[in-house]
Design an enzyme around this catalytic site. Structure first.
Site, short mmCIF file in Angstrom:
data_model
loop_
_atom_site.label_atom_id
_atom_site.label_comp_id
_atom_site.label_asym_id
_atom_site.label_seq_id
_atom_site.Cartn_x
_atom_site.Cartn_y
_atom_site.Cartn_z
N VAL A 11 15.20 0.67 -16.15
CA VAL A 11 14.25 1.67 -15.66
C VAL A 11 13.78 2.58 -16.79
O VAL A 11 12.59 2.89 -16.91
CB VAL A 11 14.88 2.49 -14.50
CG1 VAL A 11 13.97 3.65 -14.11
CG2 VAL A 11 15.12 1.57 -13.29
N LYS A 88 19.65 7.59 -6.68
CA LYS A 88 19.88 7.99 -5.28
C LYS A 88 21.31 8.44 -5.04
O LYS A 88 21.56 9.32 -4.22
CB LYS A 88 19.54 6.87 -4.32
CG LYS A 88 20.02 5.53 -4.76
CD LYS A 88 18.85 4.57 -4.82
CE LYS A 88 19.17 3.39 -5.69
NZ LYS A 88 18.00 2.77 -6.28
N GLY A 117 11.43 2.75 -4.28
CA GLY A 117 10.85 2.25 -5.53
C GLY A 117 9.43 2.75 -5.74
O GLY A 117 9.18 3.96 -5.82
N ILE A 119 6.91 2.74 -3.71
CA ILE A 119 6.23 3.27 -2.52
C ILE A 119 6.15 4.79 -2.61
O ILE A 119 7.15 5.44 -2.90
CB ILE A 119 7.02 2.89 -1.24
CG1 ILE A 119 7.10 1.37 -1.09
CG2 ILE A 119 6.41 3.53 -0.01
CD1 ILE A 119 8.03 0.91 0.03
N ASP A 184 23.86 2.08 -0.15
CA ASP A 184 22.57 2.39 -0.78
C ASP A 184 21.59 2.98 0.24
O ASP A 184 20.92 3.98 -0.03
CB ASP A 184 22.01 1.11 -1.41
CG ASP A 184 20.64 1.31 -2.02
OD1 ASP A 184 20.55 1.96 -3.07
OD2 ASP A 184 19.65 0.83 -1.43
N LYS A 188 19.77 6.82 0.59
CA LYS A 188 18.33 7.03 0.77
C LYS A 188 18.03 7.76 2.08
O LYS A 188 17.07 8.51 2.17
CB LYS A 188 17.62 5.67 0.71
CG LYS A 188 17.68 5.05 -0.69
CD LYS A 188 17.30 3.57 -0.68
CE LYS A 188 17.29 3.02 -2.10
NZ LYS A 188 17.11 1.54 -2.13
N GLY A 284 12.94 -2.53 -9.03
CA GLY A 284 12.34 -3.26 -10.14
C GLY A 284 11.90 -2.31 -11.24
O GLY A 284 11.55 -1.16 -10.98
#
Lengths: 376, 376
Positions: A11, A88, A117, A119, A184, A188, A284
């Site tokens: 990242v 997160k 990600g 969005i 995960d 979120k 990604g």
């Protein structure tokens, strides 16, 4: 504007690459890396060189994990630097502490990349809230588990087989428990509760993953017109809220049921704008890097997200109540036949359903459970 | 900040109501209405009282139609006032003229509500473009036609029957041609080309509606794994672009095929963020009013969308090429059998397909056509 990037993994590299190739007016002037990886003149392993540098306005945290990310974020905020993060785990664990520190020094905490990600989920919630109250949210927030369920449906394959495929493609970790056990998605969901409801979310929200999902469960539910998706959900009403992470048996003609591969789809409902749904790559290098650079650009444009958790909605689990289906050898109170191999228990809160599932699992470790909402 | 609302029909009332009930710091100080409808002390039928009032910074145009909306918008922009509008017809017709006038006086043209109702479509494109190039877009942009197709599929009903139902519910006009002949989607496609590609779009883009869609077409295509949706699409590559409005035979497991009732779903693809899709109410008093108030709030927050059509991509129809299916009594060159009652013609540009469809219709007025893209 000068910024620093902490961590130069996938990242961090994505952020650096997008900024250098596509953005003018922003410069990555320092990069924090481990002492044995200082391959670029901008790199340092000494965080003081970043946090003490008054020219650096924004710190982009791409390290992951709880420490030292937690300490580095707090230190930056305490110096009045704004922080962009995709982490997160650290935001879910310390959202309240970060918000209080940011508000004390008039710094901003920018967390678009922590959920969904690429969005524009966090920014969209904030925009909706300028006018509306967000009454509920719900979503496929984890691409790995969506990839597994989608693969099981489309290839008629077993869980372990698709998980191995996901691992080979790099969509799943060698230890997949953060994905398949719902950890995960819980992070979120906790973050989304904070942004959507201005509330420091109960950390112990009921969380059930898809580890025990079998091909036969998908077949049996499909015959009833349902698919299975792992959803994070939250709802607020009358000063209270509830949230949960669990498999949900969604109608097969819903958008949720038709989300392919490792994509995410996250929805909200709000007073005047009605339901909105957002679909895209939930992870990604480039999508996540894109979301972090969008945060940097929002900050540069003068947008300063502001959170205030002092309102404090009350945790009220009964607000998230629905019927549940179970596949288990355990005998459950109030169970009615539902479909091949599954029983239905009506009107459980998500908290109560999780308790029932834990009992079922203690009797039969292969037990599976899914919420069966009346619609969507 | 003081603003004026032009027109006090459904949308104008929605804007006034949302601002008075939900927004602080913005005041609707004047409302333009017809002389026989001045029921509120803020109302005037004299536009000069609005356009000459230096305190009014933003004019919110909710009248619809080409004139006098076109003249009023130009007058406001010429005075340096920014304009918010949901009027897709006038923006599609005069986008280039409006942009040149806005840039000349440093005013803003804010058009979120003109496409996708409450969906943050225009703002999302602008945000994506800060980093990426938008390479293509595609979407269900008209709720009425989606309602009709969805009703035909779910109720097994004929076109005329569901159209009458849509008219009874107020989703369709008494004269439904703007919806069912694709005119409304063409306007929204022209606007999206402008925003996504910085180009004054060719007005004569190929446009085919769903007026001749029969229940048998849906059944025949469903047997081939396809649903039908009326889509507006655009693509850019290597300095050229193409756009079209036409029925598209989408895979039945796609998100598009599963959009229910009168909802919209609009998608874009971009360099680093990848595909994004946005779903929501594409019309209605509160969703459209919400989008217009979001534009007012963006303006108040200092966000100033800026368009510049001087780049001028070249209109290059072959960029939008796919196979097409036809149901027609006319004999078409290159036609191969496809399914019950339908033939396939391979590799047509949307412009060429429209020409073939016009020939087919001249022979057989009931002819139907749909693009058959290789995926999604």
């Amino acid at each position: 504007m000068k910024i620093a990037v902490l961590g130069y993994g996938t990242v961090g590299k994505g952020v650096d690459r997008i900024i250098s190739e596509r953005v003018s007016g922003v410069e990555v002037s320092r990069i924090l890396e481990l002492p044995d990886r200082l391959t670029d003149p901008r790199m340092t392993s000494d965080y003081a060189q970043i946090v003490e540098d008054d020219d650096i306005k924004v710190v982009v945290e791409c390290m992951g994990g709880l420490e030292p990310a937690h300490t580095f974020i707090l230190d930056a905020l305490a110096k009045g630097k704004s922080v962009v993060t995709s982490n997160k785990a650290v935001v879910a664990a310390y959202f309240d502490e970060f918000v209080r520190q940011a508000n004390a020094t008039d710094a901003s905490l920018l967390i678009e990349a922590s959920v969904g990600g690429g969005i524009p989920w966090i920014a969209s919630i904030e925009k909706v809230r300028r006018i509306d109250e967000v009454t509920s949210f719900s979503g496929i927030m984890n691409g790995t588990t969506n990839f597994i369920v989608d693969g099981m449906v489309k290839e008629g394959a077993d869980f372990d087989q698709v998980l191995a495929e996901a691992q080979a493609l790099g969509y799943a970790e060698r230890d997949p428990s953060a994905d398949i056990d719902g950890v995960d998605v819980r992070n979120k969901t906790i973050i989304t509760v904070g942004v959507a409801f201005d509330t420091a979310c109960e950390k112990d929200i009921p969380t059930t993953g898809i580890r025990t999902l079998a091909k036969g469960d998908l077949d049996a539910l499909r015959a009833m017109g349902r698919g299975v998706k792992l959803l994070g959900r939250g709802v607020q009403r009358d000063g209270g809220y509830a949230a949960a992470v669990e498999p949900v048996a969604v109608p097969i003609e819903s958008l949720e049921a038709n989300v392919p591969s490792n994509f995410n789809l996250i929805s909200l409902d709000a007073t005047t704008v009605g339901p909105l749904k957002f679909y895209g790559q939930g992870a990604g290098m480039l999508p996540t890097g894109n979301a972090m650079v969008q945060d940097v650009l929002d900050f540069a444009a003068g947008l300063r997200p502001h959170y205030d958790f002092s309102r404090g909605l009350e945790w009220r689990p009964e607000l998230l109540t629905s019927d549940y289906v179970f596949r288990t050898k355990a005998r459950l109170d109030g169970a009615e036949p539902f479909c091949e191999g599954m029983v239905l228990v009506r009107g459980l809160s998500a908290v109560r359903a999780r308790e029932v599932f834990e009992y079922a699992t203690s009797v039969d470790a292969t037990s599976f459970m899914a919420a069966l909402p009346q619609e969507g």
